[in-house]
Design a protein around this motif. Sequence first.
Motif, PDB file in Angstrom:
ATOM      1  N   HIS A 226       0.883  -1.070  -0.138  1.00  0.00           N
ATOM      2  CA  HIS A 226      -0.085  -0.036  -0.003  1.00  0.00           C
ATOM      3  C   HIS A 226       0.970   1.217  -0.054  1.00  0.00           C
ATOM      4  CE1 HIS A 226      -3.296  -2.721   1.083  1.00  0.00           C
ATOM      5  NE2 HIS A 226      -2.425  -3.271   1.981  1.00  0.00           N
ATOM      6  N   THR A 227       0.391   2.171  -0.411  1.00  0.00           N
ATOM      7  CA  THR A 227       0.863   3.382  -0.698  1.00  0.00           C
ATOM      8  C   THR A 227       0.425   4.438   0.533  1.00  0.00           C
ATOM      9  OG1 THR A 227       1.602   3.511  -2.814  1.00  0.00           O
ATOM     10  CG2 THR A 227       1.522   5.555  -1.992  1.00  0.00           C
ATOM     11  N   ARG A 228       1.124   5.288   1.374  1.00  0.00           N
ATOM     12  CA  ARG A 228       0.752   6.277   2.422  1.00  0.00           C
ATOM     13  C   ARG A 228       1.055   7.559   1.689  1.00  0.00           C
ATOM     14  NH1 ARG A 228       0.243   7.112   8.033  1.00  0.00           N
ATOM     15  NH2 ARG A 228      -0.834   9.022   8.126  1.00  0.00           N
ATOM     16  N   ARG A 229       0.237   8.156   0.808  1.00  0.00           N
ATOM     17  CA  ARG A 229       0.586   9.412   0.189  1.00  0.00           C
ATOM     18  C   ARG A 229       1.362  10.403   1.085  1.00  0.00           C
ATOM     19  NH1 ARG A 229      -0.291   9.821  -4.786  1.00  0.00           N
ATOM     20  NH2 ARG A 229      -2.096   8.193  -4.645  1.00  0.00           N
ATOM     21  N   GLY A 230       2.624  10.806   0.500  1.00  0.00           N
ATOM     22  CA  GLY A 230       3.182  11.927   1.065  1.00  0.00           C
ATOM     23  C   GLY A 230       4.215  11.137   2.007  1.00  0.00           C
ATOM     24  N   PHE A 231       4.157  10.038   2.392  1.00  0.00           N
ATOM     25  CA  PHE A 231       5.018   9.228   3.669  1.00  0.00           C
ATOM     26  C   PHE A 231       5.765   8.216   3.212  1.00  0.00           C
ATOM     27  CE2 PHE A 231       1.683  11.387   5.824  1.00  0.00           C
ATOM     28  CZ  PHE A 231       2.101  12.039   6.852  1.00  0.00           C
ATOM     29  N   GLY A 232       4.893   7.299   2.312  1.00  0.00           N
ATOM     30  CA  GLY A 232       5.978   6.157   1.927  1.00  0.00           C
ATOM     31  C   GLY A 232       5.137   4.941   1.500  1.00  0.00           C
ATOM     32  N   TYR A 233       5.624   3.735   1.927  1.00  0.00           N
ATOM     33  CA  TYR A 233       4.909   2.375   1.559  1.00  0.00           C
ATOM     34  C   TYR A 233       4.956   1.566   2.684  1.00  0.00           C
ATOM     35  CZ  TYR A 233       5.776   4.408  -3.131  1.00  0.00           C
ATOM     36  OH  TYR A 233       5.944   5.178  -4.214  1.00  0.00           O
ATOM     37  N   TRP A 234       3.995   0.704   2.668  1.00  0.00           N
ATOM     38  CA  TRP A 234       3.755  -0.474   3.832  1.00  0.00           C
ATOM     39  C   TRP A 234       3.129  -1.535   3.310  1.00  0.00           C
ATOM     40  CZ3 TRP A 234      -1.027  -2.168   6.108  1.00  0.00           C
ATOM     41  CH2 TRP A 234      -2.227  -1.434   5.544  1.00  0.00           C
ATOM     42  N   LEU A 235       3.595  -2.644   4.279  1.00  0.00           N
ATOM     43  CA  LEU A 235       3.135  -4.177   3.615  1.00  0.00           C
ATOM     44  C   LEU A 235       1.990  -4.827   4.731  1.00  0.00           C
ATOM     45  CD1 LEU A 235       4.962  -7.018   2.285  1.00  0.00           C
ATOM     46  CD2 LEU A 235       3.750  -7.399   4.252  1.00  0.00           C
ATOM     47  N   GLY A 236       0.962  -5.278   4.255  1.00  0.00           N
ATOM     48  CA  GLY A 236      -0.044  -5.764   5.341  1.00  0.00           C
ATOM     49  C   GLY A 236      -1.537  -5.821   4.740  1.00  0.00           C
ATOM     50  N   ARG A 237      -2.313  -6.514   5.360  1.00  0.00           N
ATOM     51  CA  ARG A 237      -3.645  -6.293   5.001  1.00  0.00           C
ATOM     52  C   ARG A 237      -4.321  -5.164   5.645  1.00  0.00           C
ATOM     53  NH1 ARG A 237      -6.887 -11.999   4.929  1.00  0.00           N
ATOM     54  NH2 ARG A 237      -8.578 -10.414   5.046  1.00  0.00           N
ATOM     55  N   ALA A 238      -5.214  -4.580   4.722  1.00  0.00           N
ATOM     56  CA  ALA A 238      -5.799  -3.298   5.325  1.00  0.00           C
ATOM     57  C   ALA A 238      -6.591  -3.517   6.430  1.00  0.00           C
ATOM     58  CB  ALA A 238      -6.568  -2.604   3.938  1.00  0.00           C
ATOM     59  N   ASP A 239      -7.181  -4.601   6.623  1.00  0.00           N
ATOM     60  CA  ASP A 239      -8.235  -4.818   7.681  1.00  0.00           C
ATOM     61  C   ASP A 239      -7.330  -5.229   9.005  1.00  0.00           C
ATOM     62  OD1 ASP A 239      -7.158  -7.432   7.130  1.00  0.00           O
ATOM     63  OD2 ASP A 239      -9.370  -8.216   6.456  1.00  0.00           O
ATOM     64  N   GLY A 240      -5.983  -5.337   8.900  1.00  0.00           N
ATOM     65  CA  GLY A 240      -5.008  -5.470   9.972  1.00  0.00           C
ATOM     66  C   GLY A 240      -4.943  -7.121  10.139  1.00  0.00           C
ATOM     67  N   ASN A 241      -5.364  -7.676   9.587  1.00  0.00           N
ATOM     68  CA  ASN A 241      -5.365  -9.366   9.640  1.00  0.00           C
ATOM     69  C   ASN A 241      -4.253 -10.042   8.930  1.00  0.00           C
ATOM     70  OD1 ASN A 241      -7.726  -9.582  11.438  1.00  0.00           O
ATOM     71  ND2 ASN A 241      -8.836  -9.688   9.617  1.00  0.00           N
ATOM     72  N   ALA A 242      -3.300 -10.843   9.497  1.00  0.00           N
ATOM     73  CA  ALA A 242      -2.495 -11.518   8.822  1.00  0.00           C
ATOM     74  C   ALA A 242      -2.866 -12.750   8.173  1.00  0.00           C
ATOM     75  CB  ALA A 242      -1.152 -11.770   9.795  1.00  0.00           C
TER      76      ALA A 242
END
Length: 242
Positions: A226-242
């Motif tokens: 995922h992109t956090r616009r203006g901050f960078g990128y992260w990996l994971g499920r958007a609902d927080g579940n692995a």
Amino acid sequence: MDGATGEKPALARGAGRHVLVVAGDPDLAELLSTTLELAGYRISLSCTGAEALTRVAQYRFDLVVFDTGLPDMVNFSRERRPALPHRPPVLLLTEYDRLHRLAPELGLGERDYVTKPFRVAEVLARIQMLLRGPCPGPLRGNPLEYGDLVLDDTVCRARRGTRALDLTPAEYRLLRHLLVNAHRVLSKEQIGRYVWGDHRGDNAIEQLVSRLRRKVDRGDGPALIHTRRGFGYWLGRADGNA
């Protein structure tokens, strides 16, 4: 080595930590030992893999830099290697076409690699990352896992479910960095320094993330990058579940 001359990287402070450099090529050994000594590390040298394993079994090193092109690498086996009371992290120096044979049988600790020809700045950046230790996150075991995403450092391969991901070394390194920092936003500068040892510019990082996202998030599973616009990128499920 590419960038070994004419380049003045910002050397990290080694704080006297003890590094074992394992290289059969005298020029490579001299380059690495000189660079790391200037960066503040204490250096010991071994010219064969067998000698290196003996020394690791006898002495406590903070990190090992290991050239996988050593001729005696083929002689290692789990039965013949000595028991190691301390398993230091290891930075492997390897040719691109040898990535599938990164000597998992050495039995050392956390690993990272740099493909040859390498840049001095990238080696220093990798060493810094390894000495910081593994990052916490929702990972399980070895290989590294997040949901149906699996990275196996012993062979430098990744898969999503049953689908193998055909990743370049830079893409694999980026995916690993995102994975061990799951649910943490990484800036473009952090990504650039981890993947290449320096900041390559926003466009290069955006293109790398875009290529990786197409490979990882292609299919029926939930998007993981995922992109956090203006901050960078992260990996994971958007609902927080692995």
